[in-house]
Design a protein around this motif. Structure first.
Motif, short mmCIF file in Angstrom:
data_model
loop_
_atom_site.label_atom_id
_atom_site.label_comp_id
_atom_site.label_asym_id
_atom_site.label_seq_id
_atom_site.Cartn_x
_atom_site.Cartn_y
_atom_site.Cartn_z
N LEU A 130 0.82 -1.21 0.00
CA LEU A 130 0.00 0.00 0.00
C LEU A 130 0.85 1.26 0.00
N ALA A 170 -0.63 4.73 -0.55
CA ALA A 170 -1.81 4.48 0.26
C ALA A 170 -1.38 4.13 1.68
N MET A 188 -6.62 5.42 0.13
CA MET A 188 -5.91 5.55 -1.14
C MET A 188 -6.13 6.94 -1.70
N HIS A 200 2.15 2.36 -3.24
CA HIS A 200 1.12 2.98 -4.08
C HIS A 200 0.55 4.24 -3.44
#
Length: 73
Positions: free
Chosen positions: A42, A47, A65, A45
């Motif tokens: 995560l 997030a 996110m 990305h």
């Protein structure tokens, strides 16, 4: 945000600061890698993952996110 909840036993107060640490597990057969790997993926990305837990009442994991503008229409 994505919220995933269960109605299990919850996460003990003394374990809450360790659940994303690699190789930490409260299970006798666990490797302790699942949440650590999930957090790393995560973060890669942009997030984040967090959780809310009450002993005896279950836990809720929250995945946040960012909205990305891809330039597509």
């Amino acid at each position: 945000n994505i919220r995933i909840s269960d109605s299990g036993e919850g996460i003990a107060a003394e374990d809450r600061d360790k659940i994303f640490v690699p190789n930490f597990s409260t299970k006798s057969s666990g490797t302790g890698l699942g949440l650590a790997i999930t957090k790393k993926i995560l973060e890669a990305h942009h997030a984040d993952i967090s959780f809310e837990s009450e002993t005896g009442m279950g836990s809720t994991f929250v995945i946040s996110m960012p909205l990305l503008n891809s330039g597509r229409r």
